[in-house]
Design a protein around this motif. Structure first.
Motif, PDB file in Angstrom:
ATOM      1  N   ARG A  67      63.511 -35.580 -83.390  1.00 18.82           N
ATOM      2  CA  ARG A  67      63.212 -35.376 -84.819  1.00 18.82           C
ATOM      3  C   ARG A  67      62.455 -34.066 -85.036  1.00 18.82           C
ATOM      4  O   ARG A  67      62.740 -33.323 -85.975  1.00 18.82           O
ATOM      5  CB  ARG A  67      62.405 -36.543 -85.376  1.00 18.82           C
ATOM      6  CG  ARG A  67      63.207 -37.797 -85.617  1.00 18.82           C
ATOM      7  CD  ARG A  67      62.422 -38.812 -86.427  1.00 18.82           C
ATOM      8  NE  ARG A  67      61.098 -39.089 -85.890  1.00 18.82           N
ATOM      9  CZ  ARG A  67      60.805 -40.020 -84.984  1.00 18.82           C
ATOM     10  NH1 ARG A  67      61.771 -40.788 -84.514  1.00 18.82           N
ATOM     11  NH2 ARG A  67      59.568 -40.207 -84.571  1.00 18.82           N
ATOM     12  N   ASN A  68      61.481 -33.780 -84.169  1.00 20.07           N
ATOM     13  CA  ASN A  68      60.722 -32.534 -84.292  1.00 20.07           C
ATOM     14  C   ASN A  68      61.622 -31.319 -84.089  1.00 20.07           C
ATOM     15  O   ASN A  68      61.505 -30.329 -84.804  1.00 20.07           O
ATOM     16  CB  ASN A  68      59.572 -32.505 -83.281  1.00 20.07           C
ATOM     17  CG  ASN A  68      58.464 -33.463 -83.635  1.00 20.07           C
ATOM     18  OD1 ASN A  68      58.343 -33.919 -84.765  1.00 20.07           O
ATOM     19  ND2 ASN A  68      57.653 -33.788 -82.653  1.00 20.07           N
ATOM     20  N   GLU A  77      64.912 -31.177 -84.621  1.00 18.53           N
ATOM     21  CA  GLU A  77      65.804 -31.062 -85.772  1.00 18.53           C
ATOM     22  C   GLU A  77      65.072 -30.476 -86.973  1.00 18.53           C
ATOM     23  O   GLU A  77      65.627 -29.671 -87.728  1.00 18.53           O
ATOM     24  CB  GLU A  77      66.411 -32.420 -86.106  1.00 18.53           C
ATOM     25  CG  GLU A  77      67.423 -32.885 -85.079  1.00 18.53           C
ATOM     26  CD  GLU A  77      67.865 -34.326 -85.266  1.00 18.53           C
ATOM     27  OE1 GLU A  77      67.361 -35.000 -86.196  1.00 18.53           O
ATOM     28  OE2 GLU A  77      68.708 -34.775 -84.477  1.00 18.53           O
ATOM     29  N   SER A  78      63.817 -30.870 -87.152  1.00 18.03           N
ATOM     30  CA  SER A  78      63.000 -30.316 -88.229  1.00 18.03           C
ATOM     31  C   SER A  78      62.788 -28.818 -88.034  1.00 18.03           C
ATOM     32  O   SER A  78      62.876 -28.027 -88.980  1.00 18.03           O
ATOM     33  CB  SER A  78      61.665 -31.049 -88.288  1.00 18.03           C
ATOM     34  OG  SER A  78      60.807 -30.451 -89.214  1.00 18.03           O
ATOM     35  N   LEU A  85      66.034 -26.917 -88.883  1.00 16.49           N
ATOM     36  CA  LEU A  85      66.209 -26.767 -90.325  1.00 16.49           C
ATOM     37  C   LEU A  85      65.276 -25.698 -90.881  1.00 16.49           C
ATOM     38  O   LEU A  85      65.686 -24.884 -91.717  1.00 16.49           O
ATOM     39  CB  LEU A  85      65.968 -28.101 -91.033  1.00 16.49           C
ATOM     40  CG  LEU A  85      67.021 -29.178 -90.807  1.00 16.49           C
ATOM     41  CD1 LEU A  85      66.600 -30.485 -91.459  1.00 16.49           C
ATOM     42  CD2 LEU A  85      68.363 -28.721 -91.358  1.00 16.49           C
ATOM     43  N   SER A  86      64.044 -25.685 -90.414  1.00 20.39           N
ATOM     44  CA  SER A  86      63.083 -24.684 -90.887  1.00 20.39           C
ATOM     45  C   SER A  86      63.512 -23.275 -90.498  1.00 20.39           C
ATOM     46  O   SER A  86      63.429 -22.348 -91.308  1.00 20.39           O
ATOM     47  CB  SER A  86      61.696 -24.963 -90.315  1.00 20.39           C
ATOM     48  OG  SER A  86      61.210 -26.193 -90.745  1.00 20.39           O
TER      49      SER A  86
END
Length: 111
Positions: free
Chosen positions: A16-17, A19-20, A23-24
């Motif tokens: 999750r980190n 993927e975040s 995106l950023s």
């Protein structure tokens, strides 16, 4: 099954980190390898400068406040651990981004 992460929670959290972060980075337009390498260097230097600030301040506070020495050293050690772990994880995520996302992008633009 991993003995250190039997239910896969840490693996899911890291995913999750990552993927975040992807995106950023895509949102700010970091889509080439050179910029990503520069980001890696910047992350490394921020971690080093953070440690270069935290360690002396902790030691000075421990000397200046002898009655709180244990508390100050414990907080300083916690900050050093947190900064080190965060810096290493961030660098690993950016390296993974370079390998996975930018490698595909470079291959598609080279034709």
């Amino acid at each position: 099954m991993n003995i250190n992460d039997p239910f896969g929670r840490m693996k899911d959290k890291h995913q999750r980190n990552y993927e975040s972060l992807c995106l950023s980075l895509q949102k700010v337009g970091l889509t080439n390898r050179v910029d990503a390498q520069a980001l890696l260097v910047k992350l490394r230097w921020r971690g080093i400068w953070g440690l270069a600030f935290i360690v002396p301040v902790t030691l000075l506070l421990a000397l200046a406040l002898p009655e709180f020495r244990i508390f100050v050293l414990a907080c300083g050690a916690l900050l050093v651990f947190w900064l080190s772990k965060t810096s290493v994880n961030s660098q690993e995520y950016v390296k993974r981004y370079i390998q996975e996302e930018l490698a595909e992008h470079d291959e598609s633009t080279s034709f």
